[in-house]
Scaffold this active site. Structure first.
Site, PDB file in Angstrom:
ATOM      1  N   VAL A  87      -9.732  -2.324   0.733  1.00 19.68           N
ATOM      2  CA  VAL A  87      -9.469  -3.765   0.770  1.00 19.68           C
ATOM      3  C   VAL A  87     -10.073  -4.379  -0.490  1.00 19.68           C
ATOM      4  O   VAL A  87     -11.191  -4.901  -0.490  1.00 19.68           O
ATOM      5  CB  VAL A  87     -10.068  -4.395   2.049  1.00 19.68           C
ATOM      6  CG1 VAL A  87      -9.698  -5.868   2.157  1.00 19.68           C
ATOM      7  CG2 VAL A  87      -9.574  -3.645   3.282  1.00 19.68           C
TER       8      VAL A  87
ATOM      9  N   GLY B 237      25.506   9.888  -8.295  1.00 20.21           N
ATOM     10  CA  GLY B 237      26.565   8.894  -8.452  1.00 20.21           C
ATOM     11  C   GLY B 237      26.525   7.868  -7.334  1.00 20.21           C
ATOM     12  O   GLY B 237      25.455   7.510  -6.824  1.00 20.21           O
TER      13      GLY B 237
ATOM     14  N   THR C  16      -7.688  -5.807  -3.456  1.00 20.28           N
ATOM     15  CA  THR C  16      -6.826  -6.742  -4.176  1.00 20.28           C
ATOM     16  C   THR C  16      -6.753  -8.105  -3.475  1.00 20.28           C
ATOM     17  O   THR C  16      -6.741  -8.179  -2.247  1.00 20.28           O
ATOM     18  CB  THR C  16      -5.411  -6.160  -4.296  1.00 20.28           C
ATOM     19  OG1 THR C  16      -5.497  -4.873  -4.903  1.00 20.28           O
ATOM     20  CG2 THR C  16      -4.532  -7.050  -5.161  1.00 20.28           C
TER      21      THR C  16
ATOM     22  N   GLU D 129      -2.776   1.398  -8.528  1.00 17.63           N
ATOM     23  CA  GLU D 129      -3.896   2.114  -9.145  1.00 17.63           C
ATOM     24  C   GLU D 129      -3.960   1.858 -10.653  1.00 17.63           C
ATOM     25  O   GLU D 129      -4.330   2.740 -11.428  1.00 17.63           O
ATOM     26  CB  GLU D 129      -3.811   3.624  -8.860  1.00 17.63           C
ATOM     27  CG  GLU D 129      -3.872   3.994  -7.399  1.00 17.63           C
ATOM     28  CD  GLU D 129      -5.201   3.659  -6.734  1.00 17.63           C
ATOM     29  OE1 GLU D 129      -6.150   3.333  -7.453  1.00 17.63           O
ATOM     30  OE2 GLU D 129      -5.258   3.713  -5.492  1.00 17.63           O
TER      31      GLU D 129
ATOM     32  N   ALA E 201      -9.015   8.336  -8.114  1.00 20.92           N
ATOM     33  CA  ALA E 201      -7.836   7.617  -7.622  1.00 20.92           C
ATOM     34  C   ALA E 201      -6.665   7.783  -8.573  1.00 20.92           C
ATOM     35  O   ALA E 201      -5.510   7.949  -8.141  1.00 20.92           O
ATOM     36  CB  ALA E 201      -8.173   6.149  -7.436  1.00 20.92           C
TER      37      ALA E 201
ATOM     38  N   ILE F  68      -2.774  -4.523   1.038  1.00 26.56           N
ATOM     39  CA  ILE F  68      -3.697  -3.587   1.661  1.00 26.56           C
ATOM     40  C   ILE F  68      -2.882  -2.528   2.404  1.00 26.56           C
ATOM     41  O   ILE F  68      -2.217  -2.820   3.396  1.00 26.56           O
ATOM     42  CB  ILE F  68      -4.660  -4.313   2.629  1.00 26.56           C
ATOM     43  CG1 ILE F  68      -5.285  -5.532   1.929  1.00 26.56           C
ATOM     44  CG2 ILE F  68      -5.720  -3.349   3.131  1.00 26.56           C
ATOM     45  CD1 ILE F  68      -5.987  -5.225   0.622  1.00 26.56           C
TER      46      ILE F  68
END
Length: 554
Positions: free
Chosen positions: A285, A511, A287, A535, A414, A319
């Protein structure tokens, strides 16, 4: 005699010489960029921003050369083991021919941005690069129609590209997770994606039994203790089945590394065994709305109450796997008097698992799902905190103000993980494209016989191998305990680009049928797009790598 049929020693000698020449060219490029962004012996951040294209161009040029260097190291290892076969030789010839041509003419930073020698101020050095004998030979005889056709023929006839890692345990890890992904994930992935469902608990339980969530956790806490290269292979193979399966382990990896490197003894005892067993599913948690990669601007407040606990107030977004998780690693501001990173702290915040009807059944938490194009299976959420209580002993390491420093220790892992997931997604796209090209017939023959289709697959395969080897090299550095932020950044930079181009070409081979929602390549196409964003977006990543390269000169 073609390049690919040269004696191994001669081919590898040319590869070594070409890498040396390419590194000379990058060194000249770095000097040219330094002239623009260095002042008084140091990197000037304002000038680095002003000359962003040059800094990013340097990052991409260096990444390209390091990919050549590490695929050469891979070939040397195979040769020493007597395993450098036709397929690997063709990959070398095609890869060197293509990437050297990009260095001389323009390395793609995106679909319409190129790092060209003229813009970087090294046009003369680019001409000199092309004049070096090994480089000139690869430019002329490397990425040729004949070599691409031979590589496609090799694969069509059942040939492979060696993927052994020279260590029995790692090869067993690959075999185990490839088999699991093919049998338990891939057959259901598209239906789960179309229904926008969470990966079933049953699949998570099976992954837990195989040790997915404890690959890097020490055995004393119930993990396998295998290291980052093993985690790379695990993530790659699971992502080859579906990126969501490969990404589940990433949540646990980030949380476990935070706790293992910065947690108190009690925090390690409490959380690591549960994470390793899969009983505890974590989520990151970090951003917030309007902050993106600018973590120094986070506003979520963590205020200490009279009883020593903290109250969280604010909002978070994007999240992953938030509702079904049990543990949140939350980055919050504990000291509002300090700007930037100084006032940030990390918390290990426990929460109850949610349901589709009530995603966050906890006092002080609310939020909802963010609907997305791809990367489904875990779901994305936005969360609002209003006096959400976090106990005093949930402060990571029992240290305030260390949150960003603690988090930085996980950035390398990460990004290496993300690069591995990107390699897996690229393989998925390649597998689907090859199968379709073999089965689809037009004008009386398989479309694989048409040169433009074969070319796409030959170059896709070649670039995947190069991105793979760059990723493995970063993981090996991490496993040696060395700082590898530049290596990890380069791996993510290249692998994410390769995943996107592989998916785009895979869809093009299909296609119109590939554009249909019912086609699995349409899912892979959507999944691949996120890899250049999370990331560390490609632009952020290039800036970090470029600045790191320039700063390393001082």
């Amino acid at each position: 005699m073609t390049l690919a049929t040269l004696p191994a020693a001669s081919l590898l000698e040319r590869c070594d010489d070409a890498v040396s020449a390419a590194r000379d060219f990058v060194a000249a490029s770095r000097r040219a960029v330094e002239h623009k962004v260095m002042r008084e012996g140091g990197l000037d951040p304002a000038l680095a921003d002003e000359h962003q294209r040059h800094v990013h161009g340097l990052a991409w040029l260096t990444t390209t050369v390091e990919a050549l260097a590490h695929v050469t190291a891979f070939a040397h290892r195979l040769d020493a083991a007597g395993r450098l076969g036709e397929g690997e030789r063709l990959v070398l010839a095609i890869g060197f021919g293509e990437y050297l041509a990009q260095l001389a003419g323009g390395v793609p930073m995106s679909q319409n941005e190129f790092a060209r020698p003229g813009e970087l101020g090294v046009q003369a050095e680019g001409v000199e690069l092309c004049g070096r004998s090994a480089v000139a030979e690869f430019l002329k005889r490397g990425n040729t129609v004949e070599n691409r056709r031979a590589l496609v023929s090799h694969i069509s006839e059942g040939g492979t590209i060696d993927e052994s890692l020279g260590e029995e345990t790692l090869d067993i890890v690959r075999e185990q997770f490839r088999k699991f992904g093919a049998q338990k994930i891939a057959p259901h992935a598209h239906a789960w994606h179309r229904a926008d469902k969470l990966i079933p608990d049953e699949a998570i339980a099976q992954m837990a039994e195989l040790g997915v969530f404890g690959v890097c956790i020490a055995p004393r806490y119930g993990g396998l203790g295998l290291g980052k290269l093993a985690m790379c292979v695990t993530s790659e193979e699971l992502s080859r089945a579906w990126i969501a399966a490969g990404s589940l382990g990433t949540r646990s990896e980030i949380a476990a590394e935070l706790i293992a490197t910065a947690g108190t003894p009690e925090q390690k005892r409490r959380w690591l065994p549960g994470i390793a067993s899969g009983q505890v599913l974590p989520t990151a948690v970090f951003t917030e709305p309007d902050t993106g990669s600018d973590l120094g601007s986070l506003r979520l407040r963590a205020e200490r109450a009279a009883d020593g606990s903290f109250r969280l107030n604010g909002a978070k977004t994007w999240i992953t796997h938030a509702s079904r998780s049990d543990l949140m690693t939350v980055l919050a501001r504990t000291d509002p008097s300090k700007s930037g990173y100084a006032g940030l702290s990390l918390f290990l915040a426990e929460k109850p698992r949610g349901t589709p009807e009530e995603p966050f059944p906890a006092f002080g938490m609310s939020g909802g799902e963010i609907e997305v194009l791809g990367y489904r299976g875990m779901k994305e959420y936005e969360i609002a905190f209003s006096d959400f209580v976090v106990p005093a002993d949930a402060l990571l390491g029992d240290e305030e103000g260390q949150g960003f420093k603690q988090l930085m220790r996980t950035f390398e892992s990460a990004r290496i993980q993300t690069a591995a997931r990107a390699v897996g997604v690229a393989w998925n796209a390649y597998d689907l494209g090859l199968r379709y090209a073999q089965e689809r017939r037009q004008f009386g023959r398989p479309i694989l016989d048409f040169p433009r289709v074969g070319d796409k697959l030959a170059l896709t395969l070649t670039e995947i191998v190069m991105a793979r080897e760059l990723t493995y090299a970063a993981a090996r550095e991490k496993d040696k305990g060395r700082r590898c932020d530049i290596e990890a950044g380069m791996a993510k930079l290249l692998a994410a680009r390769v995943a996107w181009s592989s998916a785009d070409n895979g869809l093009q081979i299909h296609g119109g049928s590939g554009y249909a929602l019912e086609s699995p390549i349409s899912r892979v196409f959507c999944d691949a797009r996120i890899l250049n964003i999370f990331e560390g977006a490609a632009e952020i990543q290039a800036h970090i790598v470029g600045r790191g390269l320039l700063a390393s000169r001082n």
